[in-house]
Design a protein around this motif. Sequence first.
Motif, short mmCIF file in Angstrom:
data_model
loop_
_atom_site.label_atom_id
_atom_site.label_comp_id
_atom_site.label_asym_id
_atom_site.label_seq_id
_atom_site.Cartn_x
_atom_site.Cartn_y
_atom_site.Cartn_z
N ILE A 139 0.84 -1.20 0.00
CA ILE A 139 0.00 0.00 0.00
C ILE A 139 0.87 1.25 0.00
N THR A 140 2.00 1.21 0.72
CA THR A 140 2.93 2.34 0.70
C THR A 140 3.49 2.55 -0.70
N SER B 160 1.98 1.74 -3.49
CA SER B 160 0.91 2.31 -4.32
C SER B 160 0.72 3.80 -4.03
N PHE B 161 0.95 4.21 -2.78
CA PHE B 161 0.87 5.63 -2.43
C PHE B 161 1.96 6.42 -3.17
N TYR C 204 1.14 6.61 -6.83
CA TYR C 204 0.06 7.60 -7.02
C TYR C 204 0.63 9.01 -7.00
N GLU C 205 1.53 9.29 -6.05
CA GLU C 205 2.11 10.63 -5.94
C GLU C 205 2.99 10.96 -7.15
N ARG D 298 -4.69 15.44 -7.96
CA ARG D 298 -4.56 14.66 -6.74
C ARG D 298 -5.75 14.91 -5.82
N THR E 3 -7.89 10.60 -1.02
CA THR E 3 -7.18 9.39 -1.47
C THR E 3 -5.82 9.28 -0.79
N GLU E 4 -5.12 10.40 -0.71
CA GLU E 4 -3.81 10.39 -0.07
C GLU E 4 -3.92 10.02 1.41
N ARG F 292 -4.97 6.20 1.79
CA ARG F 292 -3.85 5.28 1.54
C ARG F 292 -2.80 5.37 2.63
N GLY F 293 -2.49 6.57 3.05
CA GLY F 293 -1.50 6.74 4.11
C GLY F 293 -1.95 6.12 5.43
N ALA G 257 -1.99 2.20 5.13
CA ALA G 257 -0.61 1.70 5.16
C ALA G 257 -0.03 1.80 6.57
#
Length: 76
Positions: free
Chosen positions: A29-30, A32-33, A36-37, A45, A49-50, A53-54, A57
């Motif tokens: 998941i980290t 994928s974060f 994404y960034e 953005r 979502t940020e 995900r954060g 994770a």
Amino acid sequence: MAPKPVTSPVPEAWYPTLAVLMIAVGLIITASFFIYEATTSRKNRSLATELTRGAVASVFLGFGSLFLLLASGVYV
């Protein structure tokens, strides 16, 4: 009346498996974060979502670290 001993809700034999599983999921998941960034432009953005995900994770990595400590004999 004798007090009842405190026991873990999770069997101790599961600690190593849970540690590896949760840390692996947290790292995925980290990753994928970070992807994404790196691939999403600043104006597209989403803060929700940020944060989601954060947070997810962080929870997985936190519990994975806890089970890793428990599996290695450090009782916290």
